[in-house]
Design an enzyme around this catalytic site. Structure first.
Site, short mmCIF file in Angstrom:
data_model
loop_
_atom_site.label_atom_id
_atom_site.label_comp_id
_atom_site.label_asym_id
_atom_site.label_seq_id
_atom_site.Cartn_x
_atom_site.Cartn_y
_atom_site.Cartn_z
N SER A 121 -42.45 19.76 45.13
CA SER A 121 -42.87 20.47 46.33
C SER A 121 -42.25 21.85 46.45
O SER A 121 -41.03 22.01 46.30
CB SER A 121 -42.50 19.64 47.57
OG SER A 121 -42.63 20.39 48.76
N LYS A 122 -43.09 22.84 46.75
CA LYS A 122 -42.59 24.20 46.96
C LYS A 122 -41.68 24.25 48.18
O LYS A 122 -40.79 25.11 48.26
CB LYS A 122 -43.76 25.17 47.13
CG LYS A 122 -44.55 25.44 45.88
CD LYS A 122 -45.62 26.50 46.11
CE LYS A 122 -46.82 25.93 46.84
NZ LYS A 122 -47.92 26.90 46.97
#
Length: 548
Positions: A296-297
């Site tokens: 996940s960014k």
């Protein structure tokens, strides 16, 4: 002039080129049979993250393995979400990691290649020409529905538990005659341009994905937006026109786009284009609490490529690791070809993970240790200085003060058949090199030795130190010292009679090592002492004695 011709002229009065003109302007590429033309086409709505770098790597591998071409197209039509400097960051990141952009966007006012412009915001006339052609074929129409009207339709569909969207009887503006549409345009009503979809949701389409295999999915029947109110194209439409005119043969992208394939195939068909082949890359996964999730960014710092720069991973290490998760047989190939360039690896899209490769930071560290161990001391020194200048300025001052001394630090145990692998990233270097600049403050002496034993070792060795000795001479001195202080000069002999001695030759060298460095495990001690010099060695031996 027909009604459709009048509508098309009213919609696009300044467009005088036709699709045929653009077909002539952007002819098929003159490449060898089987060469693949691929692209990376990011939106400048954020900075470079690992998923984009990974997908770009797969595109690059595909181009290199087929003597094809890899180009960069900037898809900047979403101005509201655009991040200042995002495009430059993505481009700089791709270059930093050694990806070879053969053609395309090169910066704010720069590009290379004959198939541009390579920035979508510079291609408005091209998109308008193709929409005008669709209007003439009654395959596109202006839609005047307001956002409130569209919301009301969605609420009605949700209440009836129907698919939401602009299709069938809910696509009210598709039933307007050209005359009715022209009347609204002349009255100044805002509009978007929509595709008149020939699809039927009850039908299913099949396509062969080069990674996932055969995929079957419902046909698109949505009258999707082609041009927004301001005339800017949607991603769906712009990419179809661009991929055709830039003669893309293979679209390699994240698998979040699989659901859009029916729209894209339909656009290629109604535009009269041959569709490219698709390969949808599974996301990089992360293991958490026994299960896997997408990297996940927002949650994972390692998702941002800046993380690797800040930590000081050599670009070569990151790319080597990405290759190991791109094809599972890469590691075997690398073991058999330790000195070969990565471009020599026979990459195959069909060998990519269908479910998503697992990201393992420990594995990256192992790969990076091998990469750094193979570097020269000069290259390591320069890389460390470059990293420290930006991220550890105090250490930069120490490293830069005496370049020869710093190079000496990274020369120890470098080269040879079995180089040490202490460093995984440049942020490891301050701790790794600390004792070269600072005397120990703690001494983890061997637990099996008493203070008197340690004192004997240091006192006896102090007058014997000779900086001119090589490694063998240094060790011979340590062995010769052992009997005079009651230590066993041979480890094997000591193991036979451990109660007969306070320790063995290895314990003697460990005592000297701890006195010099404050650590039990270091690179070659003779080399460390030689680099430190007689004065510091003597000072540290006396300092250690004073603590006993």
């Amino acid at each position: 002039m027909t009604a459709l011709e009048k509508l098309a002229e009213l919609l696009f009065p300044n467009i005088d080129k036709t699709p045929a003109d653009y077909e002539a302007l952007y002819p098929p590429r003159d490449l060898k049979e089987g060469a693949r033309v691929v692209r990376i086409a990011p939106s400048p709505t954020g900075y470079l993250h690992l998923g984009v770098l990974f997908t770009a790597t797969i595109n690059d591998l595909t181009a290199r393995s087929t003597d094809g071409l890899f180009y960069f197209r900037l898809e900047d039509t979403d101005k509201k979400r655009e991040v200042d400097g995002g495009a430059a960051d993505i481009l700089a990141g791709l270059r930093q990691y050694g990806l070879q952009i053969d053609e395309g966007y090169q910066g704010e006012d720069a590009s290379i290649g004959a198939y541009g412009p390579y920035r979508q915001s510079d291609r408005a006339e091209i998109y308008h020409a193709y929409v005008k052609a669709l209007v003439l074929q009654d395959l596109a129409y202006p839609c005047f529905c307001t956002s409130d009207e569209l919301s009301a339709v969605r609420e009605q569909q949700e209440a009836q538990k129907l698919r939401t969207g602009y299709y069938g009887k809910y696509a009210t503006c598709r039933n307007l005659t050209p005359e009715q549409a022209m009347e609204k345009i002349r009255a100044g009503q805002p509009y978007v341009m929509r595709l008149r979809s020939p699809g039927d949701e009850s039908r299913r389409i099949k396509f062969d994905d080069m990674i996932k295999g055969t995929i079957e999915i419902p046909e698109n029947d949505q009258d999707i937006v082609l041009l927004k109110t301001d005339g800017i194209p949607t991603y769906h439409f712009a990419h179809a026109v661009d991929d055709h005119l830039m003669r893309t043969t293979h679209v390699i992208r994240g698998d979040e786009w699989i659901a859009s394939v029916p729209i894209h195939l339909q656009l290629f068909r109604v535009l009269g284009f041959k569709a490219p082949k698709y390969a949808h890359v599974s996301p990089i996964m992360k293991e958490e609490n026994g299960s896997k999730r997408k990297l996940s960014k927002r949650k994972d710092p390692e998702a941002a490529v800046h993380f690797y720069t800040e930590q000081g991973y050599p670009p070569e290490s990151v790319m080597e690791y990405l290759h190991t998760i791109a094809n599972s047989d890469y590691e075997d190939w690398r073991r058999c070809n330790p000195d070969a360039p990565r471009s020599a690896f026979p990459f195959n899209l069909k060998k990519m993970s269908v479910s998503g490769a697992l990201f393992d930071l420990n594995k990256l560290n192992d790969v990076s240790k091998n990469v750094i161990a193979a570097m020269t001391a000069d290259d390591v020194t320069q890389a460390v200085l470059n990293w420290a200048k930006d991220y550890a300025p105090d250490w930069y001052a120490l490293f830069a003060k005496d370049i020869a001394f710093t190079t000496g630090i990274f020369s120890i145990d470098r080269g040879g058949a079995k180089p040490r692998k202490d460093l995984a990233k440049w942020s490891d270097t301050p701790d790794y090199a600390d004792y070269f600049f600072h005397a120990p403050t703690e001494y983890p002496w061997p637990e099996n030795l008493q203070a008197d034993d340690i004192r004997k070792v240091l006192t006896a060795y102090l007058p014997l130190y000779d900086p001119a000795q090589d490694k063998q001479e240094w060790f011979d001195t340590i062995k010769a010292l052992c009997p005079s202080i009651g230590f066993c000069p041979e480890v094997k002999e000591y193991k036979k009679q451990p109660d007969a001695y306070p320790g063995h030759v290895g314990d003697v060298s460990t005592v000297i090592r701890v006195a010099m460095t404050g650590r039990r495990n270091t690179p070659d001690l003779c080399s460390i002492m030689s680099l430190l010099g007689r004065d510091i060695v003597t000072e540290r031996l006396n300092q250690a004695l004073a603590t006993l």
